[in-house]
Scaffold this active site. Sequence first.
Site, PDB file in Angstrom:
ATOM      1  CB  ALA A  34      58.995  50.945  76.116  1.00  0.00           C
ATOM      2  CG  HIS A  58      64.564  55.531  75.854  1.00  0.00           C
ATOM      3  ND1 HIS A  58      64.811  56.881  75.684  1.00  0.00           N
ATOM      4  CD2 HIS A  58      63.754  55.171  74.821  1.00  0.00           C
ATOM      5  CE1 HIS A  58      64.198  57.310  74.606  1.00  0.00           C
ATOM      6  NE2 HIS A  58      63.539  56.306  74.066  1.00  0.00           N
ATOM      7  CG  HIS A  72      60.801  58.175  77.151  1.00  0.00           C
ATOM      8  ND1 HIS A  72      61.283  56.964  76.715  1.00  0.00           N
ATOM      9  CD2 HIS A  72      59.832  58.530  76.267  1.00  0.00           C
ATOM     10  CE1 HIS A  72      60.630  56.591  75.630  1.00  0.00           C
ATOM     11  NE2 HIS A  72      59.743  57.526  75.332  1.00  0.00           N
ATOM     12  CD  GLN A 104      55.307  62.832  68.480  1.00  0.00           C
ATOM     13  OE1 GLN A 104      54.728  61.775  68.305  1.00  0.00           O
ATOM     14  NE2 GLN A 104      56.191  62.998  69.448  1.00  0.00           N
TER      15      GLN A 104
END
Length: 289
Positions: free
Chosen positions: A40, A42, A45, A162
């Site tokens: 997915a 965008h 990324h 993360q």
Amino acid sequence: MLTTPEVIDTIGGLRARLAEAGERHAGGSPCVVLVPTMGALHAGHLALVRRARELGDTVVVSIFVNPLQFGAGEDLASYPRTLGADVVALATVGVDVVFAPTSRIMYPHGPSSTRVTAGNVGTLYEGAARPGHFDGMLTVVGKLINIVDPDVIVFGQKDAQQVFLVETMLADLDFRPVIEVVPIVREEGGLALSSRNRNLVEEQHAAAGALSAGLAAAASVAGRGVAAAQQAAHALIDAQPLVKLDYLVVVDPQTFLPVATDHHGPARMLVAALVGSTRLIDNAALDLN
């Protein structure tokens, strides 16, 4: 001229492809860069991939919706899967290989019983809201590192917790890759790009801008200390009724634990909220005096 990336969905096939790439670079030191994603894609990324292209000879983007990262009641089934469109987008930024395995390839015997655990920090903030999420994330990143054997692995700063946990894992387990962290990509109004932004209706989308506005306000007064930064952020975020704040915390970048009220020096403010049923996160660096 744009070249469509080669899409590979097996571990053996990917390893063979990367071995071939290494032979083509015989006599040199080929640099393989991995960009792990759940698809997915965008513009955020694609910024990661552009940085990967600058760093390496062979760029591998993994697209895998990792079931270990989703808890009960989370959006695993409805998480967008747009492999065809993702491959088209990746062709515009020079990706060599897309690794797009199924769950059966990654977990042939079902969810793996062996896990990488994220420790205490993995239970805080996003980890408190999503128990087990970071264990699942670290486990699949560890598998991807073992499969791809990259020299560099690229992540985005938007998922700051993360990033911290991956950095910790790399150091604790003596993994070979170095991590490259790319700054947050934002929409024109400031909202951090996310695959989940597409779930916001127009009114919610406008309201969600309070998160980045609050972070910017906090950064602007950080010289006055922790309390002033927190008050500035709350003033903007709490005033938006469509934004239901989960947490707003200032952490030490070295430990990712909440700072003391008299903390001086670098820090990072983390924020998470529900806008409608969509969970959004964001963060910003602070210089506390």
